[in-house]
Design a protein around this motif. Structure first.
Motif, short mmCIF file in Angstrom:
data_model
loop_
_atom_site.label_atom_id
_atom_site.label_comp_id
_atom_site.label_asym_id
_atom_site.label_seq_id
_atom_site.Cartn_x
_atom_site.Cartn_y
_atom_site.Cartn_z
N LEU A 185 0.86 -1.00 0.47
CA LEU A 185 0.00 0.00 -0.04
C LEU A 185 0.93 1.81 0.01
O LEU A 185 2.47 1.04 0.48
CB LEU A 185 -0.70 0.06 1.30
CG LEU A 185 -2.21 -1.51 1.09
CD1 LEU A 185 -2.49 -1.14 2.57
CD2 LEU A 185 -2.89 -0.81 -0.05
N GLU A 186 0.35 2.18 -1.04
CA GLU A 186 1.12 3.84 -0.96
C GLU A 186 -0.41 4.64 -0.63
O GLU A 186 -0.75 4.43 -0.59
CB GLU A 186 2.39 4.06 -1.91
CG GLU A 186 3.25 2.39 -2.14
CD GLU A 186 3.80 2.52 -3.32
OE1 GLU A 186 3.04 3.74 -4.68
OE2 GLU A 186 4.94 2.71 -4.05
N ASP A 187 0.48 6.30 -0.55
CA ASP A 187 -0.30 6.84 -0.07
C ASP A 187 -0.86 7.19 -1.82
O ASP A 187 -2.33 7.53 -1.68
CB ASP A 187 0.64 8.43 0.09
CG ASP A 187 1.22 8.27 1.60
OD1 ASP A 187 0.91 7.43 2.41
OD2 ASP A 187 2.00 8.85 1.04
N SER A 188 -1.08 6.49 -2.64
CA SER A 188 -1.40 6.78 -3.87
C SER A 188 -1.91 5.41 -4.30
O SER A 188 -3.14 5.26 -5.97
CB SER A 188 -0.79 7.19 -5.03
OG SER A 188 0.32 6.12 -5.20
N GLY A 189 -2.59 4.32 -3.36
CA GLY A 189 -2.71 3.33 -3.59
C GLY A 189 -2.53 2.25 -3.63
O GLY A 189 -1.05 2.00 -3.21
N ALA A 190 -2.53 0.81 -4.49
CA ALA A 190 -1.92 -0.13 -3.79
C ALA A 190 -0.63 -0.44 -5.42
O ALA A 190 -1.06 0.71 -5.73
CB ALA A 190 -2.32 -1.09 -3.96
#
Length: 173
Positions: free
Chosen positions: A166-171
């Motif tokens: 998971l990242e701040d911008s999505g997976a």
């Protein structure tokens, strides 16, 4: 493939406790301890991955006081092959780098076989450097580290894993 899972015991934050008005500390008799939920998620992922492959083992390691037997049993309930308890009665006096040293040195001394080490992203109690123990242990034993893993599956090659983080911008896979 063999996996080790680092499990932290924390105070249950869902129960009512009395705070001493003079010290502003909870009465130790009121505290109930349990396994960190993020570490249990990592434990479940490790067990599922190893069982899906059909061979290998999962070992849980708990560093904590003698009262941690309930946490060890919970790890066994999740399906680990063994649970190791490293006893440390004064956990409140131990800093995160010391925890990482104890864990990594114990892994070497016990000659624990491991291809992967799992740890929860953070402790729900915000202690022990809020999620950096896994990173520190990985660095000390020479393994790469991934954080915020939301999915892990076997690849087409025997030594390949496909990991979604998971990242701040999505997976991201």
């Amino acid at each position: 493939m063999d996996a080790l899972v680092l499990v932290k015991e924390i105070a249950d934050t869902d129960i009512w406790i009395e705070i001493d008005p003079a010290s502003l500390q909870p009465d130790p008799k009121d505290l109930v301890f349990e396994a960190n939920p993020c570490d249990l998620a990592a434990l479940g992922a490790a067990v599922n991955l190893i069982r899906a492959q059909g061979s290998g083992s999962v070992t849980a390691i708990v560093l904590g006081p003698r009262r941690s037997e309930k946490t060890l049993r919970r790890c066994l309930d999740y399906g680990v092959d063994r649970a190791i308890h490293l006893i440390c009665e004064n956990m409140e006096d131990v800093e995160s780098h010391q925890v990482a040293d104890i864990l990594s040195q114990s892994m070497r001394r016990l000659e624990l076989s491991h291809d992967l080490v799992f740890a929860g992203h953070h402790g729900s109690d915000s202690g022990w450097a809020n999620g950096y123990i896994g990173i520190q242990v990985a660095a000390r034993i020479g393994l790469p580290y991934l954080s915020k893993v939301s999915g892990i599956t076997r690849g087409t090659e025997s030594n390949e894993l496909i990991v979604t983080c998971l990242e701040d911008s999505g997976a991201r896979t």
